[in-house]
Design a protein around this motif. Structure first.
Motif, PDB file in Angstrom:
ATOM      1  N   LEU A 476     -22.618  -4.273  -7.103  1.00  0.00           N
ATOM      2  CA  LEU A 476     -23.062  -3.279  -8.081  1.00  0.00           C
ATOM      3  C   LEU A 476     -21.910  -2.758  -8.921  1.00  0.00           C
ATOM      4  O   LEU A 476     -22.141  -2.181  -9.986  1.00  0.00           O
ATOM      5  N   ASN A 477     -20.674  -2.919  -8.458  1.00  0.00           N
ATOM      6  CA  ASN A 477     -19.528  -2.492  -9.269  1.00  0.00           C
ATOM      7  C   ASN A 477     -19.365  -3.451 -10.438  1.00  0.00           C
ATOM      8  O   ASN A 477     -19.238  -4.657 -10.240  1.00  0.00           O
ATOM      9  N   ASP A 478     -19.363  -2.913 -11.654  1.00  0.00           N
ATOM     10  CA  ASP A 478     -19.232  -3.778 -12.817  1.00  0.00           C
ATOM     11  C   ASP A 478     -17.786  -3.916 -13.275  1.00  0.00           C
ATOM     12  O   ASP A 478     -17.504  -4.635 -14.233  1.00  0.00           O
ATOM     13  N   LYS A 479     -16.860  -3.245 -12.592  1.00  0.00           N
ATOM     14  CA  LYS A 479     -15.453  -3.330 -12.962  1.00  0.00           C
ATOM     15  C   LYS A 479     -14.593  -3.457 -11.708  1.00  0.00           C
ATOM     16  O   LYS A 479     -15.020  -3.106 -10.599  1.00  0.00           O
ATOM     17  N   VAL A 480     -13.391  -3.986 -11.885  1.00  0.00           N
ATOM     18  CA  VAL A 480     -12.412  -4.057 -10.809  1.00  0.00           C
ATOM     19  C   VAL A 480     -11.062  -3.635 -11.400  1.00  0.00           C
ATOM     20  O   VAL A 480     -10.807  -3.854 -12.591  1.00  0.00           O
ATOM     21  N   TYR A 481     -10.227  -3.016 -10.561  1.00  0.00           N
ATOM     22  CA  TYR A 481      -8.989  -2.388 -11.056  1.00  0.00           C
ATOM     23  C   TYR A 481      -7.781  -2.948 -10.302  1.00  0.00           C
ATOM     24  O   TYR A 481      -7.842  -3.177  -9.085  1.00  0.00           O
ATOM     25  N   TYR A 482      -6.690  -3.171 -11.041  1.00  0.00           N
ATOM     26  CA  TYR A 482      -5.472  -3.698 -10.449  1.00  0.00           C
ATOM     27  C   TYR A 482      -4.258  -2.905 -10.951  1.00  0.00           C
ATOM     28  O   TYR A 482      -4.259  -2.381 -12.068  1.00  0.00           O
ATOM     29  N   LYS A 483      -3.226  -2.857 -10.104  1.00  0.00           N
ATOM     30  CA  LYS A 483      -1.916  -2.366 -10.509  1.00  0.00           C
ATOM     31  C   LYS A 483      -0.884  -3.044  -9.617  1.00  0.00           C
ATOM     32  O   LYS A 483      -1.208  -3.539  -8.533  1.00  0.00           O
ATOM     33  N   ILE A 484       0.352  -3.089 -10.077  1.00  0.00           N
ATOM     34  CA  ILE A 484       1.399  -3.790  -9.336  1.00  0.00           C
ATOM     35  C   ILE A 484       2.652  -2.927  -9.263  1.00  0.00           C
ATOM     36  O   ILE A 484       2.820  -1.986 -10.055  1.00  0.00           O
ATOM     37  N   VAL A 485       3.501  -3.251  -8.295  1.00  0.00           N
ATOM     38  CA  VAL A 485       4.831  -2.651  -8.213  1.00  0.00           C
ATOM     39  C   VAL A 485       5.845  -3.783  -8.067  1.00  0.00           C
ATOM     40  O   VAL A 485       5.530  -4.851  -7.529  1.00  0.00           O
ATOM     41  N   ALA A 486       7.056  -3.552  -8.569  1.00  0.00           N
ATOM     42  CA  ALA A 486       8.150  -4.514  -8.435  1.00  0.00           C
ATOM     43  C   ALA A 486       8.989  -4.146  -7.211  1.00  0.00           C
ATOM     44  O   ALA A 486       9.196  -2.963  -6.918  1.00  0.00           O
ATOM     45  N   VAL A 487       9.465  -5.167  -6.494  1.00  0.00           N
ATOM     46  CA  VAL A 487      10.248  -4.976  -5.272  1.00  0.00           C
ATOM     47  C   VAL A 487      11.545  -5.775  -5.406  1.00  0.00           C
ATOM     48  O   VAL A 487      11.516  -6.958  -5.776  1.00  0.00           O
ATOM     49  N   ASP A 488      12.698  -5.124  -5.115  1.00  0.00           N
ATOM     50  CA  ASP A 488      13.957  -5.856  -5.190  1.00  0.00           C
ATOM     51  C   ASP A 488      14.367  -6.347  -3.803  1.00  0.00           C
ATOM     52  O   ASP A 488      13.642  -6.153  -2.821  1.00  0.00           O
ATOM     53  N   GLN A 489      15.526  -6.996  -3.739  1.00  0.00           N
ATOM     54  CA  GLN A 489      15.975  -7.608  -2.492  1.00  0.00           C
ATOM     55  C   GLN A 489      16.230  -6.584  -1.390  1.00  0.00           C
ATOM     56  O   GLN A 489      16.228  -6.935  -0.199  1.00  0.00           O
ATOM     57  N   ARG A 490      16.447  -5.343  -1.765  1.00  0.00           N
ATOM     58  CA  ARG A 490      16.639  -4.285  -0.759  1.00  0.00           C
ATOM     59  C   ARG A 490      15.326  -3.570  -0.444  1.00  0.00           C
ATOM     60  O   ARG A 490      15.309  -2.547   0.204  1.00  0.00           O
ATOM     61  N   TYR A 491      14.237  -4.115  -0.958  1.00  0.00           N
ATOM     62  CA  TYR A 491      12.902  -3.552  -0.775  1.00  0.00           C
ATOM     63  C   TYR A 491      12.752  -2.177  -1.404  1.00  0.00           C
ATOM     64  O   TYR A 491      11.950  -1.354  -0.953  1.00  0.00           O
ATOM     65  N   ASN A 492      13.553  -1.907  -2.439  1.00  0.00           N
ATOM     66  CA  ASN A 492      13.303  -0.736  -3.270  1.00  0.00           C
ATOM     67  C   ASN A 492      12.104  -1.033  -4.160  1.00  0.00           C
ATOM     68  O   ASN A 492      12.026  -2.100  -4.782  1.00  0.00           O
ATOM     69  N   MET A 493      11.165  -0.104  -4.221  1.00  0.00           N
ATOM     70  CA  MET A 493       9.922  -0.331  -4.956  1.00  0.00           C
ATOM     71  C   MET A 493       9.898   0.503  -6.229  1.00  0.00           C
ATOM     72  O   MET A 493      10.284   1.679  -6.236  1.00  0.00           O
ATOM     73  N   SER A 494       9.404  -0.096  -7.300  1.00  0.00           N
ATOM     74  CA  SER A 494       9.289   0.575  -8.593  1.00  0.00           C
ATOM     75  C   SER A 494       8.078   1.499  -8.609  1.00  0.00           C
ATOM     76  O   SER A 494       7.315   1.583  -7.635  1.00  0.00           O
ATOM     77  N   GLU A 495       7.889   2.183  -9.715  1.00  0.00           N
ATOM     78  CA  GLU A 495       6.641   2.911  -9.942  1.00  0.00           C
ATOM     79  C   GLU A 495       5.503   1.898 -10.099  1.00  0.00           C
ATOM     80  O   GLU A 495       5.721   0.733 -10.426  1.00  0.00           O
TER      81      GLU A 495
END
Length: 701
Positions: A476-495
């Protein structure tokens, strides 16, 4: 009878033995507690419908081979309209062909030989295959017959038809939809087997998608191909691999259909793998085609290419790294088997600012016996590899290691996230790659509601900037939503990136509006209805027809700006009196789907003006014989049920004198007295129950 396997059939068993443990694609993936029949259908581009069915347990398979199946077709709708009584057609009883029919084809068809052995063989053993014998004996004979029979039925549609498990319906129409029902002919006192069915029409035809995400890893005289089969697991149960030496002319390299050998555990069960032998230093091109349980081949995948190269048997591995000199230098140590020293000229140290970047040699001529080295002048991000230089070529390079003196700064917020959802629910996401030199990958998050907490759908950081997912197109959901984050080699995550909103293919019609009240006044029909509550509705359409007529007519379209309230008031000014009208309201969404369960309302509209059924009313007075004669002319005798005649005087109240049939055009009134003025009223009554105009006459006697 006993059907004996030949050597090529034994090779067939060896190649596909692991499928015995993995499970079968279409009908035998999971054990079922109840015996039942499963049915698949596929509309074909040549205007036919292909059907496959099978039971789900070894015992029911054995029983149905003996008694057979019955296939019936029910026509449910024509030109989009559901018919009141489905049209039934018996398509016949289906059982395995007789042994002599199988003998005609098994010499040329290994699948037919396996199926025949499964159905008719007195034993299901394979001789002369060494340890494989012990593996097969782990399962009961009936399970072996059942498993292999369903497997080859999935791989060969012609064999499935000969085994009584398939049918091609050629007698179809493109504007009709059908229910195919497969029933068991096994007596219920022996075994009760639940019927199976499928609802399908040519309107459901879709072109087959191409296999996705083909990749190749080339090495010494071989290449390992792998591709994502999980996305199209419902469409394809096996694949053919094609190879070319010029990128133009391709040849199939597997005579038998190839399927997954993955069995879960630590293996990536979303991918399928194939290894091919090649010559070194020569470019080869590969592509794959999927095959359906009905034998249809998909369009080819994208092409991958590469060449094999002879490699050194010994590979260095950087084992430790120690940052010294106030984060300006690093001491690297690596492992390399001592017996490999005689096969190399030495080592080289390589450096890059990206894991998959362009590595440059920073230290050369390192002795074959050396296992550590110091490098000065570190950058913020450093990737090092060590290369062993083979005396006969085929250098081997270690995996890169990251050396970062200090890093607590996360990557920047990812941008450029975009995507699409195709008609099968396959989602393709793409985004702009981050420019940080120490990027590890990206984490992908998904939500079905924009403001809910999103769930992560990547187990490990995804290194590419393209990602495939799948969604249900029937929800019944007519939409789906996505977002991503970037991860560096030290596992620091972006917004988080900005949220990407994707529209799913819309196959669900909107909820129907409901007419709540109506009124007829001032020669207009006033309607009130509750608007559709679906979020994607863009308009309401008002349809009208004369009662019991066939054709509905669109008489009004109310755009989206009228849908901001729960109820809509509307009037129909173009009506005629004396007619029964039927109205229905349909909601239309942004995919142009209309609500389907709308119920009409019937409204009786009275006549706005009375009809004149008689004319030329007159009288004759006969005082000699003491009577008054009234006469008139009937306009259309076939439309009138009766004529009512009323009488009154200035002293007596008007009342009904008599009723006469429409073929009577005069009456005699003998109940008269002198010196009176009589008033007569004549009114026709029509066959539809309506009253006509009155005619009044005064007679002096």
């Amino acid at each position: 009878m006993i059907l004996n396997f030949k050597k090529n059939i034994l090779r067939f068993f060896i190649l596909f033995l692991s499928i015995f443990f993995v499970g079968l694609q279409s009908f035998s993936q999971q054990k079922k507690e109840k015996d039942e029949i499963k049915v698949l259908a596929r509309p074909h581009s040549s205007n036919k419908i292909l059907l496959r069915w099978a039971s789900n347990t070894p015992m029911s398979f054995r029983k149905l081979n003996k008694y057979g199946f019955r296939l019936k077709r029910y026509t449910i709708s024509i030109a989009g309209q559901t018919i009141s009584k489905p049209i039934e057609k018996d398509l016949g009883v289906f059982k395995p062909g007789q042994p002599e029919e199988w003998m005609k084809v098994i010499d040329a068809n290994n699948n037919a030989a396996v199926m025949a052995q499964s159905i008719f063989g007195e034993s299901f053993d394979v001789e002369g295959v060494g340890t494989m014998q012990g593996i097969i004996n782990m399962s009961q004979e009936q399970e072996q017959r059942f498993t292999w029979a369903l497997y080859v039925a999935d791989q060969d549609f012609e064999v499935a038809k000969l085994a009584g498990l398939g049918y091609e319906d050629l007698d179809i129409k493109v504007n009709e939809k059908y229910v195919y029902k497969v029933t068991s002919l096994v007596p219920e006192n022996e075994m009760k087997i639940k019927d199976g069915g499928v609802f399908v029409g040519m309107q459901d035809y879709q072109q087959l998608p191409k296999p996705l995400d083909l990749a190749a890893i080339f090495s010494d005289r071989k290449v390992m191909l792998n591709w994502n089969y999980a996305i199209h697991v419902r469409e394809y149960n096996s694949y053919f691999i094609e190879k070319s030496e010029d990128g133009k002319v391709f040849e199939t390299i597997n005579k038998l259909p190839y399927t997954t050998l993955n069995s879960g555990g630590k293996v990536d069960t979303k991918r399928i793998y194939y290894i091919d032998s090649i010559s070194n230093n020569k470019t080869y091109y590969y592509r794959v085609k999927g095959r359906t349980p009905f034998g249809e081949l998909s369009p080819p995948s994208d092409i991958v290419s590469g060449k094999g190269e002879k490699v050194l048997s010994y590979v260095p591995k950087i084992s430790t790294k120690e940052i010294v000199n106030n984060n300006k230098s690093v001491i690297l140590e690596w492992e390399f088997l001592e017996e490999g020293n005689d096969f190399i000229n030495g080592f080289e140290l390589n450096k890059s600012n990206k894991a998959d970047g362009d590595y440059k040699t920073v230290i050369k001529n390192i002795s074959p016996k050396t296992r550590n080295i110091r490098y000065n002048g570190l950058d913020a991000t450093n990737y090092f590899t060590i290369t062993a230089l083979g005396k006969e070529g085929g250098n081997r390079t270690s995996y890169p290691v990251l050396v970062q003196p200090v890093d607590s700064v996360p990557p920047v917020k990812p941008v450029g996230l975009e995507g699409k959802v195709d008609s099968l629910g396959v989602v393709t996401l793409k985004w702009t790659p981050n420019k940080e030199l120490d990027m590890l990958g990206y984490r992908v998050f998904k939500g079905n509601v924009k403001n809910e907490e999103y769930s992560q759908i990547t187990v490990n950081p995804h290194q590419a900037t393209t990602f495939y997912d799948s969604v249900s197109v029937k929800s019944l959901n007519d939409k789906v939503y996505y977002k991503i984050v970037a991860v560096d080699q030290r596992y620091n995550m972006s917004e988080y990136s900005d949220v990407l909103t994707l529209d799913k293919p819309d196959y669900i019609p909107p909820a129907s509006p409901v007419i709540t009240s109506y009124e007829v006044k001032e020669q207009n029909v006033f309607l009130t209805w509750a608007n559709s509550q679906s979020n994607d509705v863009v308009k309401h359409e008002v349809y009208r027809r004369v009662r019991d007529s066939i054709q509905w007519n669109l008489i009004a379209t109310l755009p989206k700006d009228t849908l901001q309230i729960d109820y809509t008031d509307w009037k129909d000014t173009n009506i005629e009196g004396g007619i029964d009208y039927q109205y229905l309201i349909k909601a239309v969404d942004d995919s142009n789907l209309s609500s389907t369960d709308t119920k009409p309302v019937t409204i009786e509209v009275p006549r706005f003006e009375l009809l004149s059924g008689i004319k030329n009313v007159g009288s004759y007075v006969d005082k000699t014989n003491a009577f008054i004669e009234l006469y008139w002319k009937v306009l259309n005798e076939s439309t009138i049920a009766e004529i009512m005649v009323y009488k009154g005087t200035d002293k007596a109240k008007t009342s009904l004198l008599r009723n006469v049939l429409p073929n009577i055009d005069r009456i005699i009134d003998e109940d008269v007295n002198p010196n009176n003025i009589y008033t007569y009223i004549i009114r026709p009554v029509f066959k539809d129950g309506s009253l006509g105009q009155i005619k009044k006459i005064e007679v002096k006697y």
